[in-house]
Design an enzyme around this catalytic site. Structure first.
Site, short mmCIF file in Angstrom:
data_model
loop_
_atom_site.label_atom_id
_atom_site.label_comp_id
_atom_site.label_asym_id
_atom_site.label_seq_id
_atom_site.Cartn_x
_atom_site.Cartn_y
_atom_site.Cartn_z
N ALA A 78 0.77 -1.24 0.00
CA ALA A 78 0.00 0.00 0.00
C ALA A 78 0.81 1.30 0.00
O ALA A 78 0.31 2.31 -0.49
CB ALA A 78 -0.94 -0.02 1.19
N ALA A 79 2.02 1.32 0.54
CA ALA A 79 2.76 2.59 0.65
C ALA A 79 3.14 3.10 -0.75
O ALA A 79 3.37 2.29 -1.64
CB ALA A 79 4.03 2.40 1.47
N GLY B 274 0.58 5.20 -0.39
CA GLY B 274 -0.82 5.42 -0.04
C GLY B 274 -1.66 6.12 -1.09
O GLY B 274 -2.84 6.41 -0.84
N GLY B 275 -1.09 6.41 -2.25
CA GLY B 275 -1.88 7.06 -3.30
C GLY B 275 -3.12 6.27 -3.65
O GLY B 275 -4.23 6.82 -3.72
N ARG C 196 8.50 2.80 4.91
CA ARG C 196 7.45 3.24 3.99
C ARG C 196 6.07 3.35 4.66
O ARG C 196 5.23 4.11 4.21
CB ARG C 196 7.38 2.29 2.79
CG ARG C 196 8.55 2.51 1.81
CD ARG C 196 8.68 1.40 0.81
NE ARG C 196 7.51 1.21 -0.02
CZ ARG C 196 7.20 1.91 -1.11
NH1 ARG C 196 8.01 2.87 -1.51
NH2 ARG C 196 6.11 1.67 -1.79
N ASP D 251 4.27 -8.57 5.92
CA ASP D 251 4.36 -9.05 4.55
C ASP D 251 2.99 -9.65 4.21
O ASP D 251 2.46 -10.45 4.98
CB ASP D 251 5.45 -10.13 4.49
CG ASP D 251 5.79 -10.51 3.06
OD1 ASP D 251 4.85 -10.63 2.26
OD2 ASP D 251 6.99 -10.69 2.77
N ASP E 207 -0.92 -3.70 -6.36
CA ASP E 207 -0.04 -2.83 -7.14
C ASP E 207 1.37 -3.31 -6.77
O ASP E 207 1.96 -2.86 -5.80
CB ASP E 207 -0.27 -1.38 -6.75
CG ASP E 207 0.52 -0.42 -7.61
OD1 ASP E 207 0.48 -0.54 -8.84
OD2 ASP E 207 1.22 0.45 -7.03
N CYS F 267 3.94 -0.29 -12.25
CA CYS F 267 4.44 0.87 -12.98
C CYS F 267 5.59 0.38 -13.87
O CYS F 267 6.66 0.99 -13.92
CB CYS F 267 4.87 1.98 -12.05
SG CYS F 267 6.07 1.49 -10.84
#
Lengths: 336, 175
Positions: free
Chosen positions: A145-146, A148-149, A173, A195, A212, A265
């Protein structure tokens, strides 16, 4: 098929011999040879050069308006008074390109930023939360999640209702994640430092999951030129193995009929289609179509390896085609 | 606003349990004694060397999930919004997310021009010529944005506003 067997089966993904053309382009644009050879195999000669050229220019800054705390029209006006010109992105409900910035203050230090009225976020990186489309009754898991966007965007779409379990394993993070959750007025998140693999020991089942995945960041080259020469093919294989392991866990934590969105990404097929293909080959997983974005279809073949046809429903973003960071998003439904 | 993860204990609180802490803050900032904002919330206390009170909207599965996590040895790092910090010596302080509730309930507010408000976001005090009674205040900018929890002190003929916790924390400490 076990994860190990799957990884062995697709080992050919990592056999890349750069052609003279690839070596020549790699010299010209200062990329690693093997990377350019892969781009040629994905896009062909001409488009590869277009892509490499586009990586020389930083992307326009963009923000997501946080309508949990402010009406987006009001944010436009407030920012305009400070010399920021915002342009609405038609294909993102809360996305804006920052067309003009004043010398001071910086985009990340305005009172509006500190008040949580917006989040600085790449355009393509806003897409996964919209594709996940969480409802106000859902129990959602955000697996990596970090900072957090995407967690805060999921809560925004849920109007702070339902519940989001946001997991981050890094002690460093998670601080930024915690800070962003609080800054953006998010109320419905249970934050967990562990984790994600540990969750498999529980009997938890989620309605929706966002993975993600930690990745090479090969889509972020326009923002970070060091990535042109950073990731070796061995690194890529390491990411692939770890991503297959994570998507396997994500799928097991999803309730039947639930939705998993996998994103990175990265434009590397090794981190994208090859990872999602694991679910299609091994489980009753169905890839769902995604529409409404300036993207291209997922790959169904790469480096002589054929993936399931339904992988074409996944979407890819490229800087030279979409004007965004390189990005991959895929929506998967778990069979009942 | 730190989190005290580690050998943390997490306790569910009732409205009655939490009232004593909230009323201390209400008194400090001259607030209407209205706990309605807690009606639809679960309340937790996270305790280790210090404690935080955290609130989250009630949902059917919240406690089931927290119990399932505990059963595999996992404690949440945080739950919803952290609103109050209780230090080891018993001091009670509001955390930044609490400001979104307090601005609607409290009368001790000072409105500053944006330039002065910006100084507070660096954690630095500002001096005003106007006379303001000493005490604890919510410091706002002229656009009604919360900027800081501040202490007002009179020094000679001037007023000094010292930020105790300001929104610049998100940049300085939040990462």
């Amino acid at each position: 098929m076990t994860i190990e067997e799957y990884i062995n089966k697709y080992n050919k993904l990592f056999s890349i011999s750069p052609s003279l053309k690839a070596i020549s382009l790699a010299r010209k644009y200062n990329f690693l040879d093997y990377m350019v050879e892969r781009y040629i195999r994905i896009m062909g000669d001409n488009e590869t050069e277009e892509f490499l050229y586009s990586c020389s220019f930083p992307l326009k800054k963009s923000i997501r308006c946080n309508d949990l705390l402010i009406d987006c029209k009001k944010l436009e006006e407030k920012m305009a008074r400070k010399g920021f010109e915002l342009e609405k992105v038609p294909w993102l409900k809360h996305g804006y390109i920052v067309k003009k910035l004043p010398k001071k203050p910086s985009l990340g230090a305005t009172i509006e930023y500190l008040s949580g009225y917006y989040y600085i976020q790449g355009l393509a990186s806003m897409v996964p939360a919209y594709v996940l489309n969480p409802s106000e009754n859902d129990i959602v898991l955000d697996m990596a999640a970090a900072p957090g966007g995407k967690t805060t965007q999921i809560s925004q779409l849920m109007r702070n209702k339902g519940l989001v379990v946001a997991v981050e394993k890094s002690r460093e993070r998670i601080r930024s994640l915690y800070s962003n959750i609080n800054r953006l007025g998010v109320k419905n998140v249970v934050l967990l430092r562990t984790d994600s693999r540990n969750l498999i020991k529980s009997k938890l089942q989620f309605d929706k999951i966002l993975l993600d995945a930690p990745c090479s960041g090969e889509g972020l080259i326009p923002e970070d030129p060091s990535r042109r020469t950073k990731t070796t093919i061995e690194d890529l294989k390491y990411f692939f193995m770890s991503q297959v392991e994570l998507i396997d866990i994500a799928y097991k934590l999803l309730r039947p009929g639930g939705i998993l969105v996998y994103s990175t990404c990265s434009i590397a097929p090794e981190e994208d289609e090859a990872v999602v293909n694991y679910l299609v080959e091994n489980f009753n997983a169905k890839i769902m179509p995604i529409s409404g974005y300036p993207s291209v279809s997922g790959l169904t073949e790469y480096n002589g390896i054929k993936f399931d046809d339904s992988l074409r429903y996944c979407i890819r973003f490229y800087p030279h085609k979409s004007g965004t960071e390189g990005f991959f998003v895929c929506k998967i439904m778990k069979g009942e | 606003m730190q989190n005290n993860e580690g050998r943390v204990t997490i306790t569910r609180l009732t409205l009655k349990d939490v009232r004593i802490y909230i009323e201390k803050i209400f008194k400090l900032y001259n607030c209407e004694n209205n706990l309605d904002f807690l009606n639809d919330k679960e309340i937790y206390m996270f305790s280790f060397h210090f404690s935080t009170i955290q609130i989250i909207p009630k949902t059917n599965k919240l406690n089931e999930i927290i119990d399932a996590l505990r059963s595999i040895g996992l404690n949440p790092y945080s739950v919803g919004e952290p609103i109050i910090l209780i230090s080891e010596n018993g001091d009670v302080k509001p955390l930044l997310p609490f400001s979104r509730y307090l601005v609607k309930l409290c009368k001790n507010k000072i409105y500053l021009p944006e330039k002065l408000a910006e100084i507070l976001t660096y954690g630095k005090p500002v001096i005003l010529k106007e006379a303001i009674e000493e005490g604890a205040y919510l410091i706002m900018d002229k656009n009604d944005n919360f900027i800081a929890y501040g202490i007002v002190k009179r020094e000679k003929n001037k007023t000094k506003i010292i930020p105790e916790l300001d929104i610049g924390w998100y940049l300085r400490e939040g990462g």
